[in-house]
Write a protein that holds these residues in place. Structure first.
Motif, PDB file in Angstrom:
ATOM      1  N   HIS A 160       0.845  -1.189   0.000  1.00 57.40           N
ATOM      2  CA  HIS A 160       0.000   0.000   0.000  1.00 57.40           C
ATOM      3  C   HIS A 160       0.878   1.235   0.000  1.00 57.40           C
ATOM      4  O   HIS A 160       2.056   1.184   0.362  1.00 57.40           O
ATOM      5  CB  HIS A 160      -0.968   0.011   1.190  1.00 57.40           C
ATOM      6  N   PRO A 176     -10.076  -0.724   3.344  1.00 57.07           N
ATOM      7  CA  PRO A 176      -9.806   0.320   2.347  1.00 57.07           C
ATOM      8  C   PRO A 176      -8.331   0.703   2.326  1.00 57.07           C
ATOM      9  O   PRO A 176      -7.583   0.382   3.249  1.00 57.07           O
ATOM     10  CB  PRO A 176     -10.661   1.499   2.837  1.00 57.07           C
ATOM     11  N   THR A 186      -3.238   4.061  -1.841  1.00 55.89           N
ATOM     12  CA  THR A 186      -3.620   2.917  -2.671  1.00 55.89           C
ATOM     13  C   THR A 186      -3.322   1.635  -1.905  1.00 55.89           C
ATOM     14  O   THR A 186      -2.581   1.639  -0.920  1.00 55.89           O
ATOM     15  CB  THR A 186      -2.832   2.895  -3.997  1.00 55.89           C
ATOM     16  N   ARG A 187      -3.886   0.548  -2.387  1.00 55.46           N
ATOM     17  CA  ARG A 187      -3.619  -0.763  -1.794  1.00 55.46           C
ATOM     18  C   ARG A 187      -3.741  -1.803  -2.899  1.00 55.46           C
ATOM     19  O   ARG A 187      -4.616  -1.707  -3.754  1.00 55.46           O
ATOM     20  CB  ARG A 187      -4.635  -1.046  -0.686  1.00 55.46           C
ATOM     21  N   THR A 220     -17.544   0.855  -0.503  1.00 50.07           N
ATOM     22  CA  THR A 220     -16.392   1.608  -0.018  1.00 50.07           C
ATOM     23  C   THR A 220     -16.199   2.832  -0.906  1.00 50.07           C
ATOM     24  O   THR A 220     -16.574   2.834  -2.077  1.00 50.07           O
ATOM     25  CB  THR A 220     -15.108   0.755  -0.040  1.00 50.07           C
ATOM     26  N   THR A 252     -14.032   4.070  -2.782  1.00 50.43           N
ATOM     27  CA  THR A 252     -12.813   3.756  -3.520  1.00 50.43           C
ATOM     28  C   THR A 252     -13.142   3.442  -4.972  1.00 50.43           C
ATOM     29  O   THR A 252     -14.270   3.120  -5.313  1.00 50.43           O
ATOM     30  CB  THR A 252     -12.107   2.509  -2.930  1.00 50.43           C
ATOM     31  N   ASP A 282     -11.877   0.546  -7.407  1.00 47.10           N
ATOM     32  CA  ASP A 282     -11.169  -0.732  -7.295  1.00 47.10           C
ATOM     33  C   ASP A 282     -11.053  -1.370  -8.673  1.00 47.10           C
ATOM     34  O   ASP A 282     -12.038  -1.415  -9.413  1.00 47.10           O
ATOM     35  CB  ASP A 282     -11.935  -1.710  -6.395  1.00 47.10           C
ATOM     36  N   TYR A 283      -9.877  -1.872  -8.982  1.00 45.07           N
ATOM     37  CA  TYR A 283      -9.666  -2.674 -10.183  1.00 45.07           C
ATOM     38  C   TYR A 283      -9.521  -4.112  -9.701  1.00 45.07           C
ATOM     39  O   TYR A 283      -8.598  -4.420  -8.949  1.00 45.07           O
ATOM     40  CB  TYR A 283      -8.406  -2.246 -10.930  1.00 45.07           C
ATOM     41  N   GLY A 284     -10.427  -4.985 -10.107  1.00 44.16           N
ATOM     42  CA  GLY A 284     -10.385  -6.389  -9.730  1.00 44.16           C
ATOM     43  C   GLY A 284     -10.060  -7.238 -10.939  1.00 44.16           C
ATOM     44  O   GLY A 284     -10.802  -7.221 -11.921  1.00 44.16           O
ATOM     45  N   GLN A 292     -14.635  -1.244 -10.241  1.00 49.94           N
ATOM     46  CA  GLN A 292     -15.651  -1.027  -9.212  1.00 49.94           C
ATOM     47  C   GLN A 292     -15.590   0.442  -8.803  1.00 49.94           C
ATOM     48  O   GLN A 292     -14.597   0.899  -8.266  1.00 49.94           O
ATOM     49  CB  GLN A 292     -15.314  -1.944  -8.030  1.00 49.94           C
ATOM     50  N   PHE A 313      -6.764  -7.249  -6.437  1.00 45.89           N
ATOM     51  CA  PHE A 313      -7.472  -5.972  -6.340  1.00 45.89           C
ATOM     52  C   PHE A 313      -6.480  -4.834  -6.152  1.00 45.89           C
ATOM     53  O   PHE A 313      -5.586  -4.923  -5.307  1.00 45.89           O
ATOM     54  CB  PHE A 313      -8.408  -5.951  -5.131  1.00 45.89           C
ATOM     55  N   LEU A 333      -6.869  -0.985  -5.025  1.00 44.91           N
ATOM     56  CA  LEU A 333      -7.837  -0.068  -4.435  1.00 44.91           C
ATOM     57  C   LEU A 333      -7.228   1.324  -4.372  1.00 44.91           C
ATOM     58  O   LEU A 333      -6.088   1.484  -3.924  1.00 44.91           O
ATOM     59  CB  LEU A 333      -8.225  -0.513  -3.017  1.00 44.91           C
TER      60      LEU A 333
END
Length: 186
Positions: free
Chosen positions: A48, A71, A77-78, A126, A128, A130-132, A158, A177, A179
């Motif tokens: 992160h 989160p 970022t994470r 959340t 955020t 998110d790219y999954g 997301q 993911f 985030l």
């Protein structure tokens, strides 16, 4: 599933004293956590950042967290990988209180949006983007008014929407993911 059984390498690069690129770490992720006991997902915390743009220091220092936090940090970022086992009756029969407790264990109790009549007991939201990226297996993305099966190679973007993940297959689904902290507009 034993988390150490099917893990992956996390390779972190940095710079030596002369400013030349080097490998700082090449090992499995350090923070691995099974959430909710047997039958729950396994979280592999990869990395992160504390802000964006991320500060890139010549001598990299990893900022460690002592517990799972759903989160990313504020303005950060994470990246994590989650192994979702096939969903059983224990998940399908969760109450709203049970769901809130699961999200509390992930460091974000307020993310839970579960209520009677929700499309899935682990619905959550959340603040955020998110790219999954589905690495293996398949999973159903459940939204308020739609759902779709997402398979290996598919990517979900997301955008702060209310959702849940339901593994209705008979195999583990592994998703990476990314985030990114966000802010809802009015």
């Amino acid at each position: 599933m034993n988390p150490q059984q099917n893990t992956f390498r996390r390779i972190v690069t940095g710079h030596d004293a002369d400013g030349k690129a080097i490998i700082i770490s090449d090992a499995a992720p350090v923070h691995i956590q099974l959430v909710g006991g047997p039958g729950g997902p396994t979280f592999y915390e990869v990395w992160h950042t504390l802000e964006t743009p991320a500060l890139i220091h010549p001598q990299l220092e990893e900022v460690d967290e002592d517990r799972l936090v759903l989160p990313p940090p504020a303005n950060g970022t994470r990246i994590r990988v989650i192994d979702f086992p096939p969903e059983g009756e224990a998940i399908r029969s969760l109450t709203g209180t049970d769901a809130a407790a699961k999200f509390k264990a992930m460091g974000d109790e307020k993310a839970s949006t579960s209520h009677e009549g929700a499309p899935h007991p682990l619905m959550h939201k959340t603040e955020t983007i998110d790219y999954g990226i589905v690495l293996e297996g398949e999973i159903t993305l459940v939204l308020d008014r739609a759902e779709t099966v997402v398979k290996a190679g598919d990517i979900v973007v997301q955008t702060g929407t209310n959702h849940a993940w339901a593994n209705r297959s008979d195999k583990i689904c592994r998703i990476a993911f990314v985030l990114i902290d966000g802010r809802f507009t009015s």
